[in-house]
Design a protein around this motif. Structure first.
Motif, PDB file in Angstrom:
ATOM      1  N   GLY A  15       0.868  -1.187  -0.119  1.00 54.19           N
ATOM      2  CA  GLY A  15      -0.047   0.130  -0.019  1.00 54.19           C
ATOM      3  C   GLY A  15       0.732   1.238  -0.112  1.00 54.19           C
ATOM      4  N   GLU A  16       2.093   1.244   0.060  1.00 53.45           N
ATOM      5  CA  GLU A  16       3.078   2.131   0.042  1.00 53.45           C
ATOM      6  C   GLU A  16       2.970   3.104  -1.215  1.00 53.45           C
ATOM      7  N   ASN A  17       2.574   4.287  -1.121  1.00 50.75           N
ATOM      8  CA  ASN A  17       2.312   4.989  -2.442  1.00 50.75           C
ATOM      9  C   ASN A  17       1.248   4.801  -3.113  1.00 50.75           C
ATOM     10  N   CYS A  18       0.108   4.176  -2.668  1.00 50.40           N
ATOM     11  CA  CYS A  18      -0.743   3.549  -3.531  1.00 50.40           C
ATOM     12  C   CYS A  18      -1.628   4.644  -4.096  1.00 50.40           C
ATOM     13  N   PRO A  19      -1.880   4.655  -5.466  1.00 52.80           N
ATOM     14  CA  PRO A  19      -2.629   5.807  -5.645  1.00 52.80           C
ATOM     15  C   PRO A  19      -4.200   5.447  -5.664  1.00 52.80           C
ATOM     16  N   PHE A  20      -4.601   4.385  -5.360  1.00 53.66           N
ATOM     17  CA  PHE A  20      -6.009   4.292  -4.906  1.00 53.66           C
ATOM     18  C   PHE A  20      -6.271   4.637  -3.445  1.00 53.66           C
ATOM     19  N   CYS A  21      -5.226   4.462  -2.611  1.00 54.18           N
ATOM     20  CA  CYS A  21      -5.745   4.820  -1.184  1.00 54.18           C
ATOM     21  C   CYS A  21      -6.298   6.130  -1.326  1.00 54.18           C
ATOM     22  N   LYS A  22      -7.200   6.626   0.106  1.00 53.38           N
ATOM     23  CA  LYS A  22      -7.605   7.874   0.335  1.00 53.38           C
ATOM     24  C   LYS A  22      -6.226   8.594   0.961  1.00 53.38           C
ATOM     25  N   PRO A  23      -6.287   9.756   0.867  1.00 51.92           N
ATOM     26  CA  PRO A  23      -7.216  10.548   0.144  1.00 51.92           C
ATOM     27  C   PRO A  23      -7.083  10.684  -1.575  1.00 51.92           C
ATOM     28  N   ARG A  24      -8.009  10.852  -2.379  1.00 52.29           N
ATOM     29  CA  ARG A  24      -7.759  10.704  -3.657  1.00 52.29           C
ATOM     30  C   ARG A  24      -8.407  12.200  -4.235  1.00 52.29           C
ATOM     31  N   LEU A  25      -7.790  12.538  -5.192  1.00 54.08           N
ATOM     32  CA  LEU A  25      -8.388  13.772  -5.862  1.00 54.08           C
ATOM     33  C   LEU A  25      -9.911  13.294  -6.647  1.00 54.08           C
ATOM     34  N   ASP A  26     -10.753  14.217  -6.598  1.00 47.18           N
ATOM     35  CA  ASP A  26     -11.847  14.054  -7.506  1.00 47.18           C
ATOM     36  C   ASP A  26     -11.774  13.936  -8.871  1.00 47.18           C
ATOM     37  N   ASN A  27     -10.902  14.910  -9.415  1.00 46.15           N
ATOM     38  CA  ASN A  27     -10.381  15.011 -10.664  1.00 46.15           C
ATOM     39  C   ASN A  27      -8.897  14.847 -10.895  1.00 46.15           C
ATOM     40  N   ASN A  28      -8.479  14.135 -11.769  1.00 45.70           N
ATOM     41  CA  ASN A  28      -7.144  14.006 -12.107  1.00 45.70           C
ATOM     42  C   ASN A  28      -6.823  13.545 -13.664  1.00 45.70           C
ATOM     43  N   GLN A  29      -5.653  13.319 -14.187  1.00 43.17           N
ATOM     44  CA  GLN A  29      -5.524  12.979 -15.576  1.00 43.17           C
ATOM     45  C   GLN A  29      -6.060  11.598 -15.675  1.00 43.17           C
ATOM     46  N   PHE A  30      -6.572  10.905 -14.971  1.00 40.75           N
ATOM     47  CA  PHE A  30      -7.177   9.625 -15.263  1.00 40.75           C
ATOM     48  C   PHE A  30      -8.672   9.514 -15.051  1.00 40.75           C
ATOM     49  N   TRP A  31      -9.334  10.541 -14.092  1.00 40.07           N
ATOM     50  CA  TRP A  31     -10.681  10.015 -14.022  1.00 40.07           C
ATOM     51  C   TRP A  31     -11.577  11.465 -13.401  1.00 40.07           C
ATOM     52  N   ASP A  32     -12.748  11.497 -13.500  1.00 40.68           N
ATOM     53  CA  ASP A  32     -13.348  12.252 -12.678  1.00 40.68           C
ATOM     54  C   ASP A  32     -14.522  11.725 -11.736  1.00 40.68           C
ATOM     55  N   LYS A  33     -14.749  12.187 -10.590  1.00 38.16           N
ATOM     56  CA  LYS A  33     -15.635  11.662  -9.665  1.00 38.16           C
ATOM     57  C   LYS A  33     -17.042  11.698 -10.036  1.00 38.16           C
ATOM     58  N   ILE A  34     -17.681  10.634  -9.964  1.00 35.87           N
ATOM     59  CA  ILE A  34     -19.207  10.446 -10.345  1.00 35.87           C
ATOM     60  C   ILE A  34     -19.926  10.671  -8.938  1.00 35.87           C
ATOM     61  N   ALA A  35     -19.506   9.586  -8.038  1.00 37.65           N
ATOM     62  CA  ALA A  35     -20.230   9.521  -6.814  1.00 37.65           C
ATOM     63  C   ALA A  35     -19.639   8.788  -5.739  1.00 37.65           C
ATOM     64  N   THR A  36     -20.058   9.200  -4.618  1.00 33.67           N
ATOM     65  CA  THR A  36     -19.562   8.153  -3.226  1.00 33.67           C
ATOM     66  C   THR A  36     -20.560   7.273  -3.067  1.00 33.67           C
ATOM     67  N   LEU A  37     -20.323   6.221  -3.135  1.00 34.57           N
ATOM     68  CA  LEU A  37     -21.363   4.931  -2.772  1.00 34.57           C
ATOM     69  C   LEU A  37     -21.045   4.561  -1.384  1.00 34.57           C
ATOM     70  N   SER A  38     -21.708   3.443  -0.891  1.00 35.63           N
ATOM     71  CA  SER A  38     -21.332   3.222   0.636  1.00 35.63           C
ATOM     72  C   SER A  38     -20.219   2.883   0.863  1.00 35.63           C
ATOM     73  N   THR A  39     -19.426   2.198   0.190  1.00 42.28           N
ATOM     74  CA  THR A  39     -17.942   1.836   0.787  1.00 42.28           C
ATOM     75  C   THR A  39     -16.927   2.053  -0.523  1.00 42.28           C
ATOM     76  N   SER A  40     -17.147   2.672  -1.337  1.00 35.18           N
ATOM     77  CA  SER A  40     -16.442   2.899  -2.719  1.00 35.18           C
ATOM     78  C   SER A  40     -16.840   4.029  -3.355  1.00 35.18           C
TER      79      SER A  40
END
Ligand code: ZN
Length: 160
Positions: A15-40
């Motif tokens: 998990g060291e420097n894991c790009p999918f661990c929180k905190p995550r940016l809502d928008n970056n070069q790979f994605w834009d956030k759509i929604a926060t669901l129950s556990t994801s």
């Protein structure tokens, strides 16, 4: 070409420097956030070769496989996948849907939700090809207003 040796893999699963661990940016070069669901959290991929292609990333903590989370967390994550897939399907009306959990390059629990069309460039096969260079030749991006509209439509579908 992407190389995965033993020490890189050990670091990845730690998990060291894991790009999918929180905190995550809502928008970056790979994605834009759509929604926060129950556990994801659900993100629309920047690459839209397969219209509606999204990522569903487990939020709780760094986990590499279902054996590292509780059954209750897995059930919630599965429910999130269900509602996300259904909402995306409703919006983009694909021929078929692929759901993939590979974790070969980023091991943190996540799903690729990939709408498939009988007109898409890899129809009848997985979207992944041998090399990232081959994949990049197919990359398609949406203009900003089309993209924002798609995100808004999926958000609405999640809430209906
Ligand atoms: Zn992680």
């Amino acid at each position: 070409m992407f190389e995965m040796n033993h020490s890189r893999w050990k670091k990845l699963i730690s998990g060291e420097n894991c790009p999918f661990c929180k905190p995550r940016l809502d928008n970056n070069q790979f994605w834009d956030k759509i929604a926060t669901l129950s556990t994801s959290t659900l993100y629309l991929n920047k690459k839209q070769t397969y219209l509606g292609y999204s990522l569903l990333i487990f939020d709780g903590f760094h986990a590499n496989s279902p054996s590292e989370i509780t059954q209750d967390e897995w059930i919630k994550f599965s429910q999130d996948l269900y509602v996300a897939q259904k909402a995306i399907e409703k919006v983009v009306n694909p021929t078929h849907m692929n759901v993939a959990a590979l974790g070969n390059q980023i091991s943190h629990l996540h799903y690729h939700i990939i709408p498939r069309y009988d007109t898409d460039p890899r129809w009848g096969a997985p979207i992944w090809m041998n090399t990232p260079e081959e994949m990049a030749q197919l990359d398609t991006f949406l203009d900003e207003s089309t993209r924002n509209q798609l995100i808004e439509n999926i958000q609405k579908a999640l809430n209906t």
